[in-house]
Design an enzyme around this catalytic site. Structure first.
Site, mmCIF file in Angstrom:
data_model
loop_
_atom_site.group_PDB
_atom_site.id
_atom_site.type_symbol
_atom_site.label_atom_id
_atom_site.label_comp_id
_atom_site.label_asym_id
_atom_site.label_seq_id
_atom_site.Cartn_x
_atom_site.Cartn_y
_atom_site.Cartn_z
ATOM 1 N N LEU A 7 27.826 31.742 50.508
ATOM 2 C CA LEU A 7 28.709 30.759 50.232
ATOM 3 C C LEU A 7 30.061 31.278 50.157
ATOM 4 C CD1 LEU A 7 26.450 28.563 47.774
ATOM 5 C CD2 LEU A 7 26.197 28.777 50.268
ATOM 6 N N ARG A 14 40.842 28.584 40.494
ATOM 7 C CA ARG A 14 40.993 29.276 39.501
ATOM 8 C C ARG A 14 41.774 30.408 39.543
ATOM 9 N NH1 ARG A 14 35.045 28.162 37.227
ATOM 10 N NH2 ARG A 14 34.678 28.023 39.490
ATOM 11 N N LYS A 21 39.635 32.751 47.919
ATOM 12 C CA LYS A 21 39.045 33.623 46.989
ATOM 13 C C LYS A 21 38.108 34.686 47.412
ATOM 14 C CE LYS A 21 35.828 32.271 43.875
ATOM 15 N NZ LYS A 21 35.173 31.549 42.703
ATOM 16 N N GLN A 73 31.665 24.235 56.590
ATOM 17 C CA GLN A 73 31.312 23.165 55.753
ATOM 18 C C GLN A 73 32.901 22.402 55.507
ATOM 19 O OE1 GLN A 73 31.121 24.260 51.526
ATOM 20 N NE2 GLN A 73 30.221 22.405 50.675
ATOM 21 N N GLY A 140 26.404 28.366 34.853
ATOM 22 C CA GLY A 140 25.296 27.479 34.552
ATOM 23 C C GLY A 140 24.291 28.123 33.618
ATOM 24 N N TYR A 362 63.441 65.761 56.376
ATOM 25 C CA TYR A 362 62.795 64.799 57.148
ATOM 26 C C TYR A 362 62.119 65.539 58.721
ATOM 27 C CZ TYR A 362 61.585 60.965 60.255
ATOM 28 O OH TYR A 362 60.704 60.022 60.912
ATOM 29 N N ASN A 382 65.100 61.784 65.278
ATOM 30 C CA ASN A 382 63.977 61.415 66.038
ATOM 31 C C ASN A 382 64.253 59.945 66.862
ATOM 32 O OD1 ASN A 382 63.767 60.241 63.631
ATOM 33 N ND2 ASN A 382 61.656 59.777 64.210
ATOM 34 N N TYR A 383 65.662 59.302 66.231
ATOM 35 C CA TYR A 383 65.512 57.868 66.738
ATOM 36 C C TYR A 383 66.867 57.724 67.319
ATOM 37 C CZ TYR A 383 65.300 52.836 66.419
ATOM 38 O OH TYR A 383 65.178 51.511 66.783
ATOM 39 N N ALA A 419 73.310 77.385 59.141
ATOM 40 C CA ALA A 419 73.198 76.086 58.368
ATOM 41 C C ALA A 419 74.347 75.223 58.587
ATOM 42 C CB ALA A 419 73.704 76.813 57.002
HETATM 43 C C1 UD1 Z 1 28.235 28.916 40.366
HETATM 44 C C2 UD1 Z 1 26.770 27.974 40.143
HETATM 45 C C3 UD1 Z 1 26.665 28.384 38.463
HETATM 46 C C4 UD1 Z 1 26.574 29.834 38.278
HETATM 47 C C5 UD1 Z 1 27.714 30.548 38.845
HETATM 48 C C6 UD1 Z 1 27.675 31.941 38.852
HETATM 49 C C7 UD1 Z 1 26.667 25.785 41.011
HETATM 50 C C8 UD1 Z 1 26.893 24.549 40.926
HETATM 51 N N1 UD1 Z 1 27.155 26.289 39.946
HETATM 52 O O1 UD1 Z 1 29.197 27.992 39.602
HETATM 53 O O2 UD1 Z 1 25.428 27.902 38.114
HETATM 54 O O3 UD1 Z 1 26.373 30.308 36.833
HETATM 55 O O4 UD1 Z 1 28.037 30.187 40.324
HETATM 56 O O5 UD1 Z 1 28.697 32.686 39.527
HETATM 57 O O6 UD1 Z 1 26.450 26.431 42.172
HETATM 58 N N2 UD1 Z 1 31.475 27.362 47.532
HETATM 59 C C9 UD1 Z 1 31.331 26.851 48.868
HETATM 60 N N3 UD1 Z 1 31.265 25.345 49.166
HETATM 61 C C10 UD1 Z 1 31.706 24.477 47.962
HETATM 62 C C11 UD1 Z 1 31.764 25.138 46.776
HETATM 63 C C12 UD1 Z 1 31.605 26.580 46.679
HETATM 64 O O7 UD1 Z 1 30.786 27.471 49.953
HETATM 65 O O8 UD1 Z 1 31.713 23.338 48.322
HETATM 66 C C13 UD1 Z 1 30.949 28.741 47.317
HETATM 67 C C14 UD1 Z 1 32.539 29.133 46.804
HETATM 68 O O9 UD1 Z 1 33.264 29.716 47.626
HETATM 69 C C15 UD1 Z 1 31.708 30.553 45.927
HETATM 70 C C16 UD1 Z 1 30.407 29.954 45.549
HETATM 71 O O10 UD1 Z 1 30.178 29.040 46.417
HETATM 72 O O11 UD1 Z 1 31.419 31.555 46.707
HETATM 73 C C17 UD1 Z 1 30.267 29.570 44.022
HETATM 74 O O12 UD1 Z 1 31.043 28.597 43.749
HETATM 75 P P1 UD1 Z 1 32.184 28.479 42.555
HETATM 76 O O13 UD1 Z 1 32.670 27.072 42.680
HETATM 77 O O14 UD1 Z 1 32.798 29.569 42.132
HETATM 78 O O15 UD1 Z 1 31.026 28.027 41.395
HETATM 79 P P2 UD1 Z 1 30.764 28.263 39.994
HETATM 80 O O16 UD1 Z 1 31.507 27.225 39.252
HETATM 81 O O17 UD1 Z 1 31.014 29.777 39.859
HETATM 82 CA CA CA Z 2 32.007 31.251 40.667
#
Ligand code: UD1
Ligand code: CA
Length: 452
Positions: A7, A14, A21, A73, A140, A362, A382-383, A419
């Site tokens: 993902l 953040r 990221k 996505q 989570g 140089y 050189n240039y 020199a």
């Molecule tokens: C997520 C988990 C959390 C876990 C944590 C671990 C969920 C809802 N929560 O939270 O339980 O403890 O990771 O690091 O999954 N991403 C997408 N599409 C989106 C949103 C996010 O591809 O629409 C990708 C982001 O780029 C990232 C990953 O999913 O690589 C996680 O997303 P992030 O928003 O960082 O989730 P957390 O809040 O960290």
């Molecule tokens: Ca995360």
């Protein structure tokens, strides 16, 4: 059969960065490169990256990864929504789906192997990775019984105070039975604090759902902000230093040095404080490096010593000494036993055995024969303002202090340059070349005149 989905569509709000990221660098590789590297050995049938935010940029950065499929996505409505995008591409797929968060880069390959193995043994619908953290803020929380069966995952922001006291966290790494996951994915709802579709909610819909706790909680660190990025960098650097110390490298002040995955050391190398290695380096046996060096994409032979210097895209053979305060740039190639001293810059030049350039020079686009002695302040010009030209200096030649060699120019073997000379024409072997204003001495000089 195994498919892997990473993902990587999120923006990473953040991080407060213009860079997506998953493209943030960590010890010289991007987060997503690290995640992909960590699962390559599993030889999956399919490997899919879910992209969204700045999709093109992420795609371009990974164009060289073989067999990687990209699924878009758009818009990004949560991790569950991200995995829903696979319903089409994996329509006929029957095996396991390993889901990895693109921002969890420290996972060890063995841990993923174990997770998959555990998943098969228990015949679960999903097995997820968990960690007990001293500070679980932001993660989570996983609610599980003593047998390891998970009932639910609740995001930090959706937790009650009581639930927040649970320190068992979700790592964002899951092994799903894909057909069973696919059956429940359309039922996800966005009734949570962020109004998103959470992948974590599928866990309560799948029976049985199991978890596997990692031994080293560092492994599952997720990166959401710069503080966590720095913390992961520190963990990786520590791993790299420990590895190389175990392989016979001495660091006199390990914590002050940084390494890259692509740096390889021979035996009995001593690295003094404040040395930084980037990219692909090969460091031969018995080198003595530092204090204060930056070494990038460079090869050093055996017994090379480098002090307070910057070396990039360079090659230095056995027994050379470099520095203090020297710079070797792209295409600098030093044969054995050369000495490059303070404030000397070498670029795209080949120095044969035993060349000495000890001070203030140089050397750019030049070929120096064996044993050439480069006088202090010698410059290869050189240039010409449009193009670069080469300077050739034959073996055994010696340039005087402050010589300017205007390229293209060829000095034969055994040439001596007086020199302060500015040479614009070739010099045959064995000759002396002097090109400077003659000294004038006036003995009848009245001296400075008094002012009115
Ligand atoms: C997520 C988990 C959390 C876990 C944590 C671990 C969920 C809802 N929560 O939270 O339980 O403890 O990771 O690091 O999954 N991403 C997408 N599409 C989106 C949103 C996010 O591809 O629409 C990708 C982001 O780029 C990232 C990953 O999913 O690589 C996680 O997303 P992030 O928003 O960082 O989730 P957390 O809040 O960290
Ligand atoms: Ca995360």
């Amino acid at each position: 059969m195994l498919a892997i989905a990473v993902l990587a569509a999120g923006k990473g709000t953040r991080m407060k960065s213009a860079l997506p990221k998953v493209l943030q660098p960590l010890a010289g590789a991007t987060l997503v490169e690290r995640v992909l590297r960590g699962c390559r050995h599993l030889r999956p049938e399919r490997q899919i990256l879910i992209v969204g935010h700045q999709a093109e940029r992420v795609r371009r950065s990974l164009a060289a990864v073989e067999g990687l499929e990209f699924v878009l996505q758009e818009p990004q409505q949560g991790t569950g929504h991200a995995v829903q995008q696979l319903l089409g591409p994996l329509r006929d797929f029957q095996g396991d789906l390993l889901v990895l968060n693109g921002d969890v880069p420290l996972l060890r390959p063995e841990t993923l192997e174990q997770l998959i193995k555990r998943h098969h043994q228990s015949d679960a619908a999903v097995t997820l990775l968990t960690a007990r953290l001293a500070d679980p803020t932001g993660y989570g929380r996983v609610f599980a019984d003593a047998s390891g069966e998970v009932s639910a995952i609740v995001e930090h922001r959706d937790c009650s105070d009581e639930q927040r006291r649970n320190d068992l966290t979700n790592a964002g790494i899951y092994c799903f039975d894909w057909p069973r996951l696919a059956a429940v994915l359309p039922d996800l709802r966005s009734d949570n604090d962020q109004g998103e579709l959470y992948l974590t909610d599928t866990v309560a819909m799948l029976r049985p759902a199991m978890h596997m706790e990692v031994e080293d909680p560092h492994e599952t660190s997720g990166i959401n902000d710069r503080g966590q990025l720095a913390a992961c960098e520190a963990v990786l650097q520590e791993r790299l230093r420990r590895h190389w110390m175990a392989e016979g490298v001495t660091f006199t002040d390990p914590a002050s040095c940084t390494l890259s995955d692509g740096t390889r050391f021979g035996r009995d190398v001593v690295v003094d404080p404040q040395c930084h290695f980037r990219g692909e380096n090969r460091i031969g046996d018995g080198c003595r490096l530092g204090p204060g060096c930056l070494i990038e994409n460079t090869t050093l032979g055996t017994g090379v010593s480098v002090l307070y210097s910057v070396l990039r895209d360079a090659r230095v053979e056995d027994g050379c000494t470099v520095g203090p305060f020297a710079q070797l740039r792209a295409g600098a190639h030093l044969a054995a036993d050369c000495r490059i001293g303070n404030f000397v810059e070498v670029k795209n030049s080949r120095l044969a055995t035993g060349v000495k350039a000890n001070h203030l020079s140089y050397l750019g686009d030049a070929d120096l024969g064996a044993g050439v002695n480069v006088g202090a302040g010698t410059i290869t010009a050189n240039y010409d303002g449009v193009r670069k030209h080469r300077t050739v200096i034959g073996a055994g030649s010696k340039t005087g202090a402050n010589s300017v060699l205007v390229a293209p120019i060829v000095l034969g073997e055994g040439v001596t340059v007086g020199a302060g000379s500015t040479l614009t024409r070739d010099v045959p072997a064995g000759a002396l070349a002097v090109a400077r204003g003659r000294q004038v001495v006036r003995e009848d000089w009245p001296g400075p005149l008094p002012r009115d």
